[in-house]
Write a protein that holds these residues in place. Structure first.
Motif, PDB file in Angstrom:
ATOM      1  N   ALA A   1       0.838  -1.200   0.000  1.00  0.00           N
ATOM      2  CA  ALA A   1       0.000   0.000   0.000  1.00  0.00           C
ATOM      3  C   ALA A   1       0.868   1.243   0.000  1.00  0.00           C
ATOM      4  N   THR A   2       0.401   2.266  -0.694  1.00  0.00           N
ATOM      5  CA  THR A   2       1.141   3.525  -0.739  1.00  0.00           C
ATOM      6  C   THR A   2       0.845   4.394   0.481  1.00  0.00           C
ATOM      7  N   GLY A   3      -0.198   4.050   1.216  1.00  0.00           N
ATOM      8  CA  GLY A   3      -0.629   4.876   2.336  1.00  0.00           C
ATOM      9  C   GLY A   3      -1.786   5.775   1.991  1.00  0.00           C
ATOM     10  N   LYS A   4      -2.112   5.852   0.706  1.00  0.00           N
ATOM     11  CA  LYS A   4      -3.240   6.656   0.256  1.00  0.00           C
ATOM     12  C   LYS A   4      -4.453   5.762  -0.008  1.00  0.00           C
ATOM     13  N   SER A   5      -5.598   6.399  -0.128  1.00  0.00           N
ATOM     14  CA  SER A   5      -6.835   5.664  -0.370  1.00  0.00           C
ATOM     15  C   SER A   5      -7.560   6.229  -1.577  1.00  0.00           C
ATOM     16  N   ILE A   6      -8.336   5.368  -2.235  1.00  0.00           N
ATOM     17  CA  ILE A   6      -9.089   5.736  -3.433  1.00  0.00           C
ATOM     18  C   ILE A   6     -10.563   5.448  -3.180  1.00  0.00           C
ATOM     19  N   PRO A   7     -11.460   6.397  -3.459  1.00  0.00           N
ATOM     20  CA  PRO A   7     -12.889   6.124  -3.236  1.00  0.00           C
ATOM     21  C   PRO A   7     -13.468   5.208  -4.308  1.00  0.00           C
ATOM     22  N   TYR A   8     -14.405   4.373  -3.883  1.00  0.00           N
ATOM     23  CA  TYR A   8     -15.164   3.571  -4.828  1.00  0.00           C
ATOM     24  C   TYR A   8     -16.067   4.489  -5.654  1.00  0.00           C
ATOM     25  N   PRO A   9     -16.468   4.043  -6.857  1.00  0.00           N
ATOM     26  CA  PRO A   9     -17.371   4.874  -7.670  1.00  0.00           C
ATOM     27  C   PRO A   9     -18.642   5.237  -6.913  1.00  0.00           C
ATOM     28  N   ASN A  10     -19.004   6.505  -6.993  1.00  0.00           N
ATOM     29  CA  ASN A  10     -20.213   7.063  -6.361  1.00  0.00           C
ATOM     30  C   ASN A  10     -20.158   7.063  -4.832  1.00  0.00           C
ATOM     31  N   LYS A  11     -19.006   6.723  -4.277  1.00  0.00           N
ATOM     32  CA  LYS A  11     -18.853   6.693  -2.824  1.00  0.00           C
ATOM     33  C   LYS A  11     -17.645   7.518  -2.399  1.00  0.00           C
ATOM     34  N   GLY A  12     -17.514   8.663  -3.050  1.00  0.00           N
ATOM     35  CA  GLY A  12     -16.387   9.529  -2.747  1.00  0.00           C
ATOM     36  C   GLY A  12     -16.724  10.559  -1.687  1.00  0.00           C
ATOM     37  N   PHE A  13     -16.133  11.731  -1.826  1.00  0.00           N
ATOM     38  CA  PHE A  13     -16.307  12.801  -0.854  1.00  0.00           C
ATOM     39  C   PHE A  13     -17.082  13.957  -1.491  1.00  0.00           C
ATOM     40  N   GLY A  14     -17.802  14.716  -0.648  1.00  0.00           N
ATOM     41  CA  GLY A  14     -18.533  15.863  -1.154  1.00  0.00           C
ATOM     42  C   GLY A  14     -19.544  15.476  -2.202  1.00  0.00           C
ATOM     43  N   GLU A  15     -19.482  16.132  -3.369  1.00  0.00           N
ATOM     44  CA  GLU A  15     -20.429  15.861  -4.439  1.00  0.00           C
ATOM     45  C   GLU A  15     -20.256  14.473  -5.042  1.00  0.00           C
ATOM     46  N   ASP A  16     -19.117  13.845  -4.803  1.00  0.00           N
ATOM     47  CA  ASP A  16     -18.876  12.508  -5.336  1.00  0.00           C
ATOM     48  C   ASP A  16     -19.451  11.414  -4.444  1.00  0.00           C
TER      49      ASP A  16
END
Length: 725
Positions: free
Chosen positions: A358-373
């Motif tokens: 792992a790089t230590g960063k995270s990626i949101p799943y489609p339609n399950k992001g932050f804010g408007e995403d």
């Protein structure tokens, strides 16, 4: 157009049934004294003896259900308060006979299951409003998690098929919650609790009349709980890269609710009630095999009303309706992983990252992001129920009416799901004849036909009887029900789960009966019942296991549920009582000896209560033993784990003070023996593990899947204070 025609026809038939009862008013009107008597009782709650050891309040529906052979358990607000529960799942675990909690009470996701049933055939209703998830596009909305335990006046548990009056999804049982409400007087209740996991909770309600006669009155209520929550998953349950990316975390939960109720006592024979409430639930439930961060926010507004009219001793009309619009935002992220065989470099730090790590960063799943995403999933539902009860002395009682439920998807347009409303209109009648040669025998014969575009029409039936024999009785009931596929079961689209638009309706046929005894010996009261239940579920909707992605399917084998029940209630004077209950449930596919998942083979529960002679001190113990309970996963269900076989003991000590004992301090003890146990057991996979990325683990190999426990709450202490004025 066909659905509208069905709806209009059903409404017409319901009104025709209602109108056919109106002539009875003319006969009853001749007796003014009788009318006065009926009017005085218009808003009264029936009193029934449920176990024989105590007279308790119940709705007319529950009282009639007992009278005609149903097993009904009534749980009072006093019993609920003694548990000190912060959520409804804890109430169900230790007070509802035959109940099993699906998922985890402390996770922010749970369901209540009765007598071997699943989530879809045990219906929970709040003041008549179903909390069943219709299947939004995003993810399941857990309606029971929004319940405020402190607003519950009583819980009425209907065991056995009860879809006749409650509609679909009540094929094995219904848990009906009746909340506190205004009554034309001035009263208030305020409480606060603090305890383990930095749990802070406050709640209150206040009622007051709006006019001198108290015909118009209002209740304002609300509550708030914030908690860091107990540990749900052990650190060793996390996939290595999920842990490296920050997946190991606390599981906080916040629930806030506010509402207002209005009562208009139109006259001595009619009541009109309206309730509006809003609940917001925020919790985190990142799973250890793939999610590094997963905050959820559920918003659940409800508006409901009821109008009751006692026309005469012979005729009683009930009209009720509701609107709800639950919506969910869910952010879910997964770990960013170096997938370059030569390794990677973090551009911000220059640090080397090995292949598969792992790089230590995270990626949101489609339609399950932050804010408007972070896209919204939800549904909108409305319901209306008109029911009339006609009593012809020494001849029969007839209950007839019409119920309409309409719901549709209310999710973000990004989800490819139709917003077309699904409307179900049901017409029902329950005939209860008086048998001339055996007037004490109670017999119920009922039928219901539902109409909808999605399935045309479907008819279900129900029968019930109760026969007293001295201090003994024999009772029984049986019937059919159905459950429609949820929207997400039809249309879900994610990396791990896809819907199946060809799912069929699930069908249920169930029978429930018992032999009981009730007797008072001076200040000593005892009652007991031994019973059995038998349920067959066809076209059961289930989820595949061990696939990427998984999907839903109708199991072409019959789920056979066979059970035995036994209970004993004893009261000694007004100071000591105890209950012990046992439920054995054999739930298997036809031709198989394997117990189905998340269905305990048996449960033993009960409570012991002692009160001092001055009714100031009280001690209550809540023991529960959970028998074998299994979870299955992996390819072809090759992995199986028994997470049952454990004993829990909760308890509380209370002291009431004040001239009217209106103040109470309570010490609540959870898991007194600090038993380590699992509320639920899940199976995940290693798709985000460094070993799988590097090719050391093959897809769908035995090493690819693993199990993990949803840990139960360890020993915990809470202190609460409540006052009434």
């Amino acid at each position: 157009m066909q659905n509208a025609s069905n709806f209009r026809g059903a409404i017409f038939l319901g009104l025709l049934l209602s109108a056919s009862m109106l002539p009875s008013v003319a006969f009853a009107a001749a007796d003014d004294a009788a009318m006065d008597s009926a009017g005085d009782a218009a808003d009264a709650v029936d009193e029934i003896i449920v176990t024989g050891t105590a007279t308790v309040e119940a709705t007319p529906l529950a009282a009639q259900a007992v009278e005609y052979g149903n097993a009904v358990q009534i749980i009072s607000s006093e019993e609920i308060a003694a548990t000190g529960a912060t959520n409804f799942a804890e109430i169900a675990q230790f007070l509802i006979k035959g109940a099993n909690v699906g998922y985890s009470p402390d996770e922010g996701e749970y369901t209540i299951r009765l007598d071997g049933g699943s989530d879809r055939d045990t219906l929970v209703v709040l003041d008549g409003v179903p909390l069943y998830d219709r299947g939004p596009a995003l993810e399941t909305i857990w309606g029971t998690t929004t319940i405020d335990p402190h607003m519950i006046e009583r819980v009425e548990v209907f065991r056995g098929g009860n879809s006749l009056f409650f509609g679909s999804n009540g094929g094995i049982g219904v848990v009906s919650l009746v909340t506190k409400r205004p009554d034309g007087t001035s009263k208030a209740e305020v409480g606060a609790q603090y305890g383990a996991f930095n749990t802070r909770e406050v709640w209150g309600n206040a009622s007051f009349p709006l006019d001198a006669d108290g015909r118009h009155s209002v209740m304002i209520y609300g509550g708030s709980i914030q908690t860091d929550g107990p540990r749900i998953f052990a650190p060793e349950s996390y996939v290595d890269n999920v842990a490296k990316a920050g997946g190991i975390q606390k599981y906080p939960l916040n629930r806030n609710n506010i509402g207002i109720k209005y009562l208009w006592q139109v006259d001595d024979k009619s009541d009109f009630r309206v309730n509006a409430q809003y609940t917001q639930l925020e919790f985190q439930d990142a799973f250890p095999d793939n999610e590094t961060y997963s905050p959820n926010r559920t918003r659940y507004p409800i508006v409901d009303f009821s109008l009751d009219r006692r026309w005469s001793d012979s005729l009683y009309t009930e009209l009720s309706g509701y609107w709800s619009n639950p919506r969910l935002n869910n952010t879910e992220t997964y770990p960013e992983i170096c997938r370059n065989a030569a390794g990677c470099v973090d551009p911000s730090t220059g640090k080397s990252i090995a292949f598969g790590d792992a790089t230590g960063k995270s990626i949101p799943y489609p339609n399950k992001g932050f804010g408007e995403d972070s896209k919204v999933g939800g549904f909108r539902e409305m319901g209306l129920n008109l029911r009339n009860t006609l009593t012809i002395p020494n001849a029969l009682e007839l209950v007839a009416g019409v119920q309409m439920v309409s719901y549709r998807n209310d999710s973000d347009p990004v989800f490819p799901i139709s917003n077309k409303a699904n409307t179900i209109t049901g017409v029902y009648a329950d005939v209860r004849p008086v048998i001339p040669f055996s007037p004490d025998t109670k017999l119920s014969l009922a039928v219901r036909t539902d109409f909808a575009d999605s399935f045309g029409s479907r008819t279900i039936w129900k029968v019930g009887f109760r026969q007293p024999i001295g201090d003994f009785y024999i009772r029984g009931n049986g019937g059919t029900s159905y459950s429609l596929p949820q929207t997400n079961e039809l249309f879900a689209q994610s990396a791990t789960l896809v819907g199946n638009p060809d799912l069929k309706t699930e069908e249920t046929e169930t029978y429930n009966g018992g032999i009981g005894f009730s007797k008072s010996f001076g200040g000593f009261q005892v009652s007991a019942e031994v019973g059995a239940f038998r349920t067959d579920v066809t076209n059961r909707i289930q989820t595949t296991s061990g696939l990427t992605p998984n999907t839903y399917f109708n199991n072409d084998r019959i789920t056979e549920i066979r059970g035995l029940t036994a209970e004993l209630d004893v009261r000694v004077g007004g100071g000591f009582s105890f209950n012990v209950n046992y439920t054995k449930q054999k739930a298997r596919l036809d031709g198989s000896d394997r117990q189905i998942n998340e269905t305990p083979e048996y449960m033993i529960g009960g409570n012991v209560n002692w009160r001092s002679p001055d009714d100031r001190f009280s001690i209550t113990l809540f023991p529960r033993y959970q028998g074998p309970e299994y979870a299955t996963g992996g390819v072809n269900s090759s992995l199986r784990h028994n997470f049952g076989n454990y004993f829990l003991l909760n308890g509380s000590v209370g002291y009431r003070f004040g001239d009217d004992r209106q103040h109470q301090l309570q010490l609540r003890l959870v898991n007194i023996f600090d038993k380590k146990y699992a509320e639920r057991y899940g199976f995940g996979n290693m798709r985000y593990s460094s070993a799988f990325i590097r090719g050391e683990i093959a897809l769908n190999s035995p090493e690819y899947f693993y199990g993990y426990a949803f840990e139960g709450k360890p020993r915990s202490v809470y202190v609460s204070f409540t006052t009434k004025f």
